[in-house]
Design a protein around this motif. Structure first.
Motif, PDB file in Angstrom:
ATOM      1  N   PHE A 157      64.896  -0.587  52.814  1.00  0.00           N
ATOM      2  CA  PHE A 157      64.108   0.048  53.873  1.00  0.00           C
ATOM      3  C   PHE A 157      63.304  -0.977  54.669  1.00  0.00           C
ATOM      4  O   PHE A 157      63.079  -0.788  55.870  1.00  0.00           O
ATOM      5  N   ALA A 158      62.851  -2.034  54.019  1.00  0.00           N
ATOM      6  CA  ALA A 158      62.071  -3.051  54.750  1.00  0.00           C
ATOM      7  C   ALA A 158      62.924  -3.711  55.829  1.00  0.00           C
ATOM      8  O   ALA A 158      62.452  -3.964  56.945  1.00  0.00           O
ATOM      9  N   ALA A 159      64.193  -3.990  55.517  1.00  0.00           N
ATOM     10  CA  ALA A 159      65.093  -4.569  56.526  1.00  0.00           C
ATOM     11  C   ALA A 159      65.317  -3.590  57.668  1.00  0.00           C
ATOM     12  O   ALA A 159      65.374  -3.977  58.842  1.00  0.00           O
ATOM     13  N   GLY A 160      65.437  -2.311  57.339  1.00  0.00           N
ATOM     14  CA  GLY A 160      65.573  -1.299  58.382  1.00  0.00           C
ATOM     15  C   GLY A 160      64.339  -1.212  59.259  1.00  0.00           C
ATOM     16  O   GLY A 160      64.439  -1.034  60.477  1.00  0.00           O
ATOM     17  N   GLN A 161      63.165  -1.358  58.642  1.00  0.00           N
ATOM     18  CA  GLN A 161      61.929  -1.295  59.420  1.00  0.00           C
ATOM     19  C   GLN A 161      61.815  -2.485  60.368  1.00  0.00           C
ATOM     20  O   GLN A 161      61.312  -2.354  61.489  1.00  0.00           O
ATOM     21  N   ARG A 162      62.296  -3.657  59.940  1.00  0.00           N
ATOM     22  CA  ARG A 162      62.278  -4.828  60.824  1.00  0.00           C
ATOM     23  C   ARG A 162      63.180  -4.610  62.035  1.00  0.00           C
ATOM     24  O   ARG A 162      62.843  -5.009  63.165  1.00  0.00           O
ATOM     25  N   LEU A 163      64.318  -3.971  61.819  1.00  0.00           N
ATOM     26  CA  LEU A 163      65.192  -3.650  62.949  1.00  0.00           C
ATOM     27  C   LEU A 163      64.527  -2.640  63.877  1.00  0.00           C
ATOM     28  O   LEU A 163      64.699  -2.694  65.105  1.00  0.00           O
ATOM     29  N   LEU A 164      63.771  -1.710  63.296  1.00  0.00           N
ATOM     30  CA  LEU A 164      63.058  -0.733  64.114  1.00  0.00           C
ATOM     31  C   LEU A 164      62.062  -1.423  65.043  1.00  0.00           C
ATOM     32  O   LEU A 164      61.946  -1.069  66.223  1.00  0.00           O
ATOM     33  N   VAL A 165      61.357  -2.421  64.535  1.00  0.00           N
ATOM     34  CA  VAL A 165      60.404  -3.166  65.361  1.00  0.00           C
ATOM     35  C   VAL A 165      61.132  -3.865  66.511  1.00  0.00           C
ATOM     36  O   VAL A 165      60.678  -3.830  67.665  1.00  0.00           O
ATOM     37  N   LEU A 166      62.268  -4.486  66.205  1.00  0.00           N
ATOM     38  CA  LEU A 166      63.044  -5.163  67.255  1.00  0.00           C
ATOM     39  C   LEU A 166      63.554  -4.161  68.288  1.00  0.00           C
ATOM     40  O   LEU A 166      63.591  -4.452  69.488  1.00  0.00           O
TER      41      LEU A 166
END
Length: 778
Positions: free
Chosen positions: A471-480
């Motif tokens: 989920f943390a990797a997904g959240q980083r993509l969300l920020v981008l």
């Protein structure tokens, strides 16, 4: 052209006929390298080699190096990070040319934060030319697809006292129009002309025309084109004419574009290869092959040599019209000047044509021919085949090509066409659905470095990370994704918030919820409660309070247990003011907390003043409170020498109509001890006398065992409750009567009481208490 004079067939004709014996065409020798005007400085070469081949080089003194040597050294350093390290070792002030070179290099290599820091900290070195640094930074943010960041740099430079030039406005307008923000670009343009008085140049007008035409607003582009000379006193150049011609052709208005070309010639402006290529593209869009060939021949007759873009546009139009006979003739040299040399784009066009016709084997043969001719495939070559394989369900073969694409980093190659992220969406969907999101993420990030993004691809990868628990990797993509002004959907946000909570990361879940709310999505109350519970369990007091304030502002229903735990957590972390503020908001919105639990904690933690303020707040808010809590707080304030607060609490209770209280003897004694005799008299007059005790409501013995004294009268079945609490007298400590006596008869109790009290000196008020007890014993 006669058959005898026809040139031999080219290699690409073998795609449609049997190929002749293979013979490599003679390659043109590469152009000779330019003769340097001066030899590179030996010290610059040695210094650059030392930096490139060492992690922490020991450099000689740099103050003696000339600006030329510094520039040569910077150009020879291999990586941007080492360039930045070298720059930090240079003595201040930095040479302006070196600073500009480093900023531009960092920006082009996507080290944008480092470039921005350099510009903000050292722009004063360039003086009135500082806008050049900002212009470079704005353009590089635009190349990376970060329009908001580019606009923020433009606004920041004004705040730093740097006046934007016409080049600055051209860069900002280009970034905005490149993202289709025509309205925003018009506002900046009007601000540029009307507010700051910056005169637009021909480049400005061309940027505006191109922006309108790209969005299909050709009429507005034409209006700007016609107003250039009159309103802005800027003459149109060849680029201006070509931009309008291309815009008309893209919307199918080819005849009007032809008229514009004739007008252009009439004004003495000769069309070039770009003009005719735009006309050819327009006729290709209309599938009008005769018109395409007529324009092509006219171009050749004018002595204008077609370039690769012209030939590839022609090939694309003929393939879309399925006129492969003309494509074959073009390859054999029967059309045009016969100097057509196919490139990667040509092969890609042929592969697309075969795939659109469902002839995948033929498309693969074109790809193999490309490899045979040692022509380097680009990202489009791979995306065409990968997409075709996915459509046929051959995902394993498509994955092999995808792995080769990622390994060779072909997407990052600046040569060839700009890759399209949407072309890889079928592969992204397959990988993310089969637990291979990490593999998809590698290529997707390579695409982002090239400045190409696609909102559905973002969502596909984010949901893939959610399914795999990363989920943390997904959240980083969300920020981008948000940084590029793409809006995720409700389900994407909710999956991330719930997944992060399950992973035990409420802080990241709280940040994601904040992004969700700013995107105008509001989840259900249960999501807020789950997040608040997670924050409380992890002891995050500030975040819990912020979430509760957000919930109250959005009128999300409250949970009394979670509200109470949040208030307790704030008090535990010493955030008293924030706790009181949150309490006020909770009660103002019509909700409650368990005040008894809060005040009990404060009393047990010796935070008497906080307990007093909390209790007073509750009383002023007309909240219901157990009278026993008030007595405990008042007694604690007396014992803690907070006499004024104790009397204020008593006075507030009297105002609320409370008449029966325990512990008033302690309050009276404390008031007398500090010389507050008026307040002592006020309390004494309202103390219960023996005659009123029988008329008071019975106290709850279970809750107030320590404050009650029961005497069982001999020969009677009824019980009589007597008002007496442990009292703190000056110099005599605490008297606890009920803990010492075993009540068997009133006479025995009376004798024991008198014997117990015989050693004390009694004040007037204390004597009254003793008289009351003796009267009751009688």
């Amino acid at each position: 052209m006669s058959a005898a004079a026809k040139p031999p067939p080219s290699k690409l004709s073998t795609l449609f006929t049997k190929p002749p014996p293979r013979s490599h065409p003679r390659r043109r020798p590469p152009p000779p390298p330019p003769i340097p005007t001066h030899k590179p400085h030996k010290s610059a070469r040695r210094l650059a080699a030392l930096i490139n081949h060492s992690t922490n080089p020991s450099l000689p003194p740099l103050s003696s190096l000339s600006t030329t040597s510094l520039l040569q050294t910077l150009r020879r350093i291999s990586s941007p990070s080492k360039t930045l390290q070298f720059l930090h070792r240079l003595p201040s002030p930095l040479p302006p040319h070196c600073l500009f070179l480093v900023v531009d290099r960092l920006g082009r290599s996507r080290h944008l934060n480092a470039a921005r820091s350099l510009v903000y900290n050292h722009h004063h070195i360039l003086g009135h030319r500082a806008d050049k640094l900002f212009n470079s930074l704005i353009r590089n943010y635009g190349r990376s697809g970060l329009m908001d960041e580019a606009v923020r740099v433009y606004k920041t430079m004004r705040g730093m006292g740097v006046t934007p030039s016409v080049v600055t406005y051209n860069s900002v307008l280009g970034v905005m129009l490149g993202r289709g923000r025509v309205g925003m670009a018009l506002e900046v343009f009007e601000e540029m002309v009307g507010v700051y008085g910056v005169e637009p140049d021909v480049c400005t007008m061309n940027v505006m025309i191109r922006g309108f035409c790209r969005e299909g607003r050709v009429e507005e582009g034409l209006r700007v084109f016609r107003e250039m000379k009159g309103r802005f006193r800027v003459g149109a150049d060849l680029v201006s004419w070509n931009t309008v011609v291309d815009g008309l052709c893209r919307v199918g208005r080819v005849e009007m574009a032809r008229e514009l070309v004739e007008e252009m010639v009439g004004k003495g402006i000769e069309p070039n290869v770009v003009t005719y290529t735009a006309l050819i593209r327009g006729y290709c869009v209309k599938r009008y092959v005769e018109g395409v060939l007529r324009v092509f021949e006219e171009m050749v007759d004018r002595g204008i040599e077609p370039n690769k873009i012209t030939y590839n546009t022609l090939v694309q139009g003929l393939c879309e019209a399925r006129r492969f006979d003309k494509v074959k003739e073009l390859f054999e040299g029967g059309i045009g000047l016969g100097g057509f040399v196919p490139d990667t784009c040509t092969f890609n066009t042929l592969m697309i044509a075969h795939c659109n016709m469902g002839k995948f084997n033929e498309a693969m043969s074109v790809y193999r021919k490309l490899e045979e001719l040692q022509i380097q495939p680009d990202s489009a070559s791979y995306s065409i085949l990968i997409r075709a394989l996915c459509e046929q369900g051959e995902f394993e073969r498509a994955e092999e090509l995808f792995d080769e694409l990622a390994k060779k980093k072909i997407v990052l190659c600046e040569k060839g066409s700009v890759p399209l992220s949407a072309a890889y969406n079928p592969m992204f969907e397959y990988l993310c659905a089969n637990g291979k999101t990490k593999k998809a993420d590698i290529v997707f990030r390579q695409l982002m470095k090239r400045g190409t993004q696609d909102p559905p691809a973002f969502i596909t990868l984010i949901m893939g990370h959610c399914r795999e628990g990363t989920f943390a990797a997904g959240q980083r993509l969300l920020v981008l994704m948000l940084r590029r002004n793409f809006l995720p959907d409700y389900g994407t946000y909710l999956s991330l918030v719930e997944g992060l909570l399950r992973k035990g990361d409420p802080i990241l879940a709280h940040r994601t919820l904040g992004m969700m709310l700013r995107s105008s999505y509001t989840p259900e109350a249960s999501t807020f409660h789950s997040l608040l519970s997670g924050l409380i369990k992890m002891g995050h007091a500030c975040e819990s309070a912020e979430l509760m304030i957000e919930m109250l502002g959005r009128k999300i229903r409250q949970n009394i247990n979670l509200s109470t735990q949040t208030i307790l957590l704030l008090f535990k972390d010493g955030m008293r003011s924030k706790a009181v503020k949150l309490l006020s908001m909770i009660y103002d919105c019509g909700y409650l907390v368990r005040m008894e639990e809060v005040i009990n904690y404060l009393c047990n933690s010796k935070k008497l003043h906080d307990a007093y303020e909390t209790l007073m707040f509750c009383l002023k808010k007309h909240g219901s409170i157990d009278i026993h809590i008030c007595e405990v707080v008042m007694t604690g304030l007396c014992n803690g020498h907070l006499i004024s607060e104790a009397f204020s609490l008593y006075y507030e209770l009297v105002e609320k109509g409370v008449k029966q209280l325990h512990g008033l003897e302690t309050l009276v004694a404390c008031l007398e001890s500090v010389g507050k005799f008026k307040e002592s008299e006020f309390v004494s007059k309202r103390m219960l006398d023996p005659g009123s005790l029988g008329r008071t409501l019975p106290l709850n013995l279970q809750n107030q065992r320590e404050a009650n004294l029961c005497f069982k009268l001999g020969g009677k079945d009824s019980e009589r409750q007597l008002y007496h609490t442990p009292s703190h007298y000056r110099g005599f400590g605490t008297i606890s009567v009920y803990s010492k006596w075993n009540f068997k008869s009133c006479d025995t109790v009376k004798l024991e009481f008198m014997d117990y009290m015989s050693g004390f000196k009694w004040s007037q008020q204390s004597c009254r208490s003793r008289t009351i007890i003796m009267a009751l014993l009688d």
